[in-house]
Each structure stands twice: as structure tokens, then as C-alpha cells.
Write a protein that holds these residues in place. Structure first.
Motif, mmCIF file in Angstrom:
data_model
loop_
_atom_site.group_PDB
_atom_site.id
_atom_site.type_symbol
_atom_site.label_atom_id
_atom_site.label_comp_id
_atom_site.label_asym_id
_atom_site.label_seq_id
_atom_site.Cartn_x
_atom_site.Cartn_y
_atom_site.Cartn_z
ATOM 1 N N TYR A 168 -20.643 23.153 21.860
ATOM 2 C CA TYR A 168 -19.849 24.259 21.344
ATOM 3 C C TYR A 168 -20.721 25.397 20.812
ATOM 4 O O TYR A 168 -21.881 25.196 20.460
ATOM 5 C CB TYR A 168 -18.940 23.774 20.201
ATOM 6 C CG TYR A 168 -18.073 22.600 20.578
ATOM 7 C CD1 TYR A 168 -16.911 22.784 21.318
ATOM 8 C CD2 TYR A 168 -18.430 21.291 20.207
ATOM 9 C CE1 TYR A 168 -16.111 21.715 21.669
ATOM 10 C CE2 TYR A 168 -17.634 20.209 20.572
ATOM 11 C CZ TYR A 168 -16.478 20.427 21.304
ATOM 12 O OH TYR A 168 -15.696 19.364 21.667
ATOM 13 N N GLN A 212 -12.587 19.636 10.948
ATOM 14 C CA GLN A 212 -11.566 18.676 11.347
ATOM 15 C C GLN A 212 -10.992 18.965 12.729
ATOM 16 O O GLN A 212 -10.279 18.128 13.279
ATOM 17 C CB GLN A 212 -10.439 18.675 10.315
ATOM 18 C CG GLN A 212 -10.819 18.067 8.983
ATOM 19 C CD GLN A 212 -11.121 16.582 9.100
ATOM 20 O OE1 GLN A 212 -10.448 15.843 9.814
ATOM 21 N NE2 GLN A 212 -12.147 16.130 8.390
ATOM 22 N N ALA A 213 -11.281 20.132 13.291
ATOM 23 C CA ALA A 213 -10.611 20.515 14.538
ATOM 24 C C ALA A 213 -11.538 20.756 15.717
ATOM 25 O O ALA A 213 -11.146 20.545 16.871
ATOM 26 C CB ALA A 213 -9.772 21.776 14.301
ATOM 27 N N TYR A 214 -12.770 21.201 15.473
ATOM 28 C CA TYR A 214 -13.575 21.753 16.570
ATOM 29 C C TYR A 214 -13.854 20.767 17.690
ATOM 30 O O TYR A 214 -13.887 21.129 18.880
ATOM 31 C CB TYR A 214 -14.892 22.327 16.030
ATOM 32 C CG TYR A 214 -15.973 21.306 15.748
ATOM 33 C CD1 TYR A 214 -16.887 20.920 16.734
ATOM 34 C CD2 TYR A 214 -16.097 20.714 14.491
ATOM 35 C CE1 TYR A 214 -17.881 19.995 16.485
ATOM 36 C CE2 TYR A 214 -17.079 19.786 14.229
ATOM 37 C CZ TYR A 214 -17.973 19.425 15.222
ATOM 38 O OH TYR A 214 -18.951 18.502 14.959
ATOM 39 N N SER A 215 -14.055 19.496 17.352
ATOM 40 C CA SER A 215 -14.510 18.530 18.351
ATOM 41 C C SER A 215 -13.408 18.080 19.304
ATOM 42 O O SER A 215 -13.688 17.368 20.280
ATOM 43 C CB SER A 215 -15.118 17.306 17.656
ATOM 44 O OG SER A 215 -14.155 16.658 16.837
ATOM 45 N N TYR A 216 -12.170 18.467 19.047
ATOM 46 C CA TYR A 216 -11.071 18.100 19.944
ATOM 47 C C TYR A 216 -10.919 19.080 21.112
ATOM 48 O O TYR A 216 -10.070 18.868 21.977
ATOM 49 C CB TYR A 216 -9.756 18.011 19.159
ATOM 50 C CG TYR A 216 -9.788 16.936 18.104
ATOM 51 C CD1 TYR A 216 -9.722 15.578 18.457
ATOM 52 C CD2 TYR A 216 -9.918 17.249 16.755
ATOM 53 C CE1 TYR A 216 -9.779 14.585 17.507
ATOM 54 C CE2 TYR A 216 -9.975 16.260 15.799
ATOM 55 C CZ TYR A 216 -9.908 14.930 16.169
ATOM 56 O OH TYR A 216 -9.968 13.938 15.220
ATOM 57 N N PHE A 217 -11.736 20.110 21.135
ATOM 58 C CA PHE A 217 -11.651 21.115 22.192
ATOM 59 C C PHE A 217 -12.633 20.797 23.316
ATOM 60 O O PHE A 217 -13.614 20.079 23.123
ATOM 61 C CB PHE A 217 -11.918 22.505 21.608
ATOM 62 C CG PHE A 217 -10.780 23.027 20.791
ATOM 63 C CD1 PHE A 217 -9.818 23.847 21.365
ATOM 64 C CD2 PHE A 217 -10.635 22.671 19.462
ATOM 65 C CE1 PHE A 217 -8.740 24.312 20.623
ATOM 66 C CE2 PHE A 217 -9.572 23.126 18.698
ATOM 67 C CZ PHE A 217 -8.620 23.957 19.291
ATOM 68 N N HIS A 222 -15.959 28.775 18.948
ATOM 69 C CA HIS A 222 -15.176 28.739 17.716
ATOM 70 C C HIS A 222 -15.578 29.907 16.817
ATOM 71 O O HIS A 222 -16.752 30.041 16.456
ATOM 72 C CB HIS A 222 -15.412 27.429 16.963
ATOM 73 C CG HIS A 222 -14.943 26.208 17.694
ATOM 74 N ND1 HIS A 222 -13.608 25.918 17.861
ATOM 75 C CD2 HIS A 222 -15.628 25.205 18.301
ATOM 76 C CE1 HIS A 222 -13.486 24.774 18.528
ATOM 77 N NE2 HIS A 222 -14.700 24.327 18.813
ATOM 78 N N SER A 271 -5.462 11.249 8.252
ATOM 79 C CA SER A 271 -6.101 11.504 9.543
ATOM 80 C C SER A 271 -7.458 12.182 9.413
ATOM 81 O O SER A 271 -8.273 12.152 10.339
ATOM 82 C CB SER A 271 -5.188 12.378 10.414
ATOM 83 O OG SER A 271 -4.980 13.640 9.809
ATOM 84 N N THR A 278 -11.447 29.790 19.856
ATOM 85 C CA THR A 278 -10.555 29.462 18.747
ATOM 86 C C THR A 278 -10.828 30.386 17.566
ATOM 87 O O THR A 278 -11.932 30.906 17.405
ATOM 88 C CB THR A 278 -10.700 28.006 18.274
ATOM 89 O OG1 THR A 278 -11.883 27.868 17.453
ATOM 90 C CG2 THR A 278 -10.760 27.044 19.443
ATOM 91 N N THR A 283 -16.239 25.468 24.406
ATOM 92 C CA THR A 283 -15.362 26.273 23.554
ATOM 93 C C THR A 283 -16.187 27.075 22.553
ATOM 94 O O THR A 283 -17.179 26.587 22.004
ATOM 95 C CB THR A 283 -14.367 25.378 22.799
ATOM 96 O OG1 THR A 283 -13.501 24.738 23.753
ATOM 97 C CG2 THR A 283 -13.526 26.171 21.814
#
Length: 276
Positions: free
Chosen positions: A90, A57-62, A68, A237, A8, A66
Motif C-alpha cells: 500500500y 483498522q481498515a487499510y489491510s482489507y483493501f 490511502h 472486532s 481511500t 490501494t
């Protein structure tokens, strides 16, 4: 189907120039089967805190494994170090300027290495584009499952900062701050339900939120619950209190923006207090 490695990208580069494309080209040249995902290239320029918010806010949804890449790098070309941070799930490749601070706060175990193995770099290394010549190739080799310890020695003195937290004042207020304004004009504060639990259970009239000269007395559960033009609070969110408006930009209505103070009064203080 074989698993494709995922990389990412989170940067402040925008999309008007060639920078993001050059990074992707370097990655694909090394790891042709890489799946590259853009988290955001709209991080505020030079704003390390905004970059830290975005990746946290985004990394843990992959998927696990992954890689980053996070590049918000006002110190590019100086003595600041390129680093590789590895958690249980990660890898993160970034400048050592605190942009991973919110990741560090979320991960129980993380190991940080100073990237010094320059045979993984793209040569010659530009003093102004480490994203292309250091971070992108390192990420690509990680995605090819090169062991993280091969990139450099582990360090303990990596840069990290504590995100601003709400504070109670002597006059009974809770004072927070706007961390960012999203593209809808919602004002995302640093206040969470854990910080002020009574705010999110109080009845209308039992609390007051003051921001930009506006007094807010309603907490909604959905953006569409607000009346047209009404400014209200909502837990978004990201887990923070947002100041929002139904199909409107709360930032424009209140005149507030990033860095603006948010003042919360509860109980008798809300009934008696006036203004910020």
C-alpha cells in the motif's frame, strides 16, 4: 474488466462542508477511472490518535496497490511535512504528525518520503487545505502508477508515537484507558487478550473490571448475550476489550468516555478490591 485504481479517504472533515467533495474532484480530474472509497470522515476533529486507529483498522482489507489518504491535520500550513509512506502492498499519503503510527507498527517494511515535488501539486497551494492541493493530487498520481521515489527523498525522522498500553500497578491492578467511544456507545479500551490473558479465561467472580464507578464481572462472546441494561466486557472486532451493553450505550450507563481509566482486578484482588 481492467483493474480500477483504488484510493481511500480518512479525514476529520465530516460531511457538512465541501471539503471531501473537493478532494474527490481533484482526484478524478487527474485519474478519472479511480475508485474512491470513504473509510471515515467522522474522525474526532484534530484527534491524531483517533485517525491512527481508524486507518490501522481498515487499510489491510483493501487490494494491494490501494492508495490511502489520511488527513487529520491540526498543523496544516506549518512546518510539518507532507509524507508518502509505502509498504509492500500500500501507499499512504498523510501529514507527518504521527497519524500513521499504528500502520508503522503493523507493517514489517515501510519507506517514508518527504513529499517535495511540487509539480504534482494543485496550484496555488492553499495554506489551509493541503488535503485538496497536495494530498489528493499526489494520491491520484500514485494511482496512475507514478513511481513513489519521484515525489521526494526518503526520510528516517518521521513522526511516530506509541499508542498507550495497559500498565500493571503495585496494588495488583491492570490499568488501561478508553481509546474511543463508537457510535453504539461501546467503550473501546486499549486492553487486548495478549495483555491480560487470564481475564478472558477467568470464571465470573474471579475478576472485576471497574470503569466510571461501575463494577463489571461478566465477559460475553456476543453483544446479544447480555441481559437488558447489563454492562459487560467483550473482545470486539478491533481486537480490544470493549465495555458494552446489549442494545444500550455503555458510555451513557457508566458515565465514562474517551480517556476514562479502566481498572482490572484478578483473583483474590477481585474478591477483596472495591472501586477503582
Amino acid at each position: 474488466m481492467p483493474h480500477r485504481p483504488t484510493i481511500t479517504l480518512t479525514t476529520d472533515f465530516g460531511t457538512n462542508d465541501h471539503y471531501v467533495g473537493a478532494m474527490k474532484g481533484v482526484i478524478l480530474d487527474i485519474t478519472p477511472d479511480a475508485q474512491i472509497v470513504d473509510i471515515s470522515h467522522a474522525v474526532q476533529a484534530f484527534d491524531v490518535l483517533d485517525g491512527a486507529l481508524a486507518i490501522s483498522q481498515a487499510y489491510s482489507y483493501f487490494p494491494n496497490g490501494t492508495v490511502h489518504v489520511v488527513v487529520v491535520d491540526p498543523g496544516v500550513g506549518t512546518v510539518r511535512r507532507p509524507i508518502l509512506a509505502s509498504s509492500d502492498g500500500y501507499h499512504f499519503v498523510a501529514p507527518d504528525n504521527g497519524v500513521l503510527s499504528m500502520v508503522y507498527a503493523k507493517e514489517e517494511r515501510i519507506h517514508v518520503r518527504h513529499i517535495t515535488s511540487d509539480h504534482y501539486f494543485r496550484m496555488p497551494v492553499s495554506q489551509t487545505f493541503h488535503a485538496r492541493d497536495i494530498f489528493a493530487p499526489v494520491a491520484a498520481y500514485l494511482a496512475k502508477q507514478v513511481d513513489s521515489h519521484k515525489f521526494g527523498d526518503e526520510i528516517e525522522d518521521f513522526v511516530r508515537f506509541a499508542a498507550p498500553r495497559p500498565k500493571a500497578t503495585s496494588d495488583g491492578r491492570i490499568r488501561g484507558v478508553v481509546l474511543k467511544v463508537d457510535r453504539f456507545g461501546n467503550l473501546i479500551t486499549n486492553v487486548t487478550p495478549v495483555d491480560v490473558p487470564a481475564l478472558f479465561t477467568a470464571k465470573p467472580g474471579a475478576f472485576k473490571i471497574v470503569i466510571g464507578g461501575r463494577e463489571i464481572t461478566e465477559i460475553r462472546h456476543a453483544y446479544a448475550e447480555g441481559s437488558p441494561g447489563e454492562v459487560f466486557g467483550i473482545v470486539g472486532s478491533m481486537g480490544y476489550l470493549e465495555i458494552a451493553a446489549n442494545r444500550g450505550a455503555a458510555a451513557q450507563i457508566t458515565g465514562a468516555g474517551k480517556g476514562s481509566e479502566v481498572s482490572i482486578l484478578l483473583g483474590e484482588g477481585a474478591a477483596a478490591g472495591k472501586g477503582a
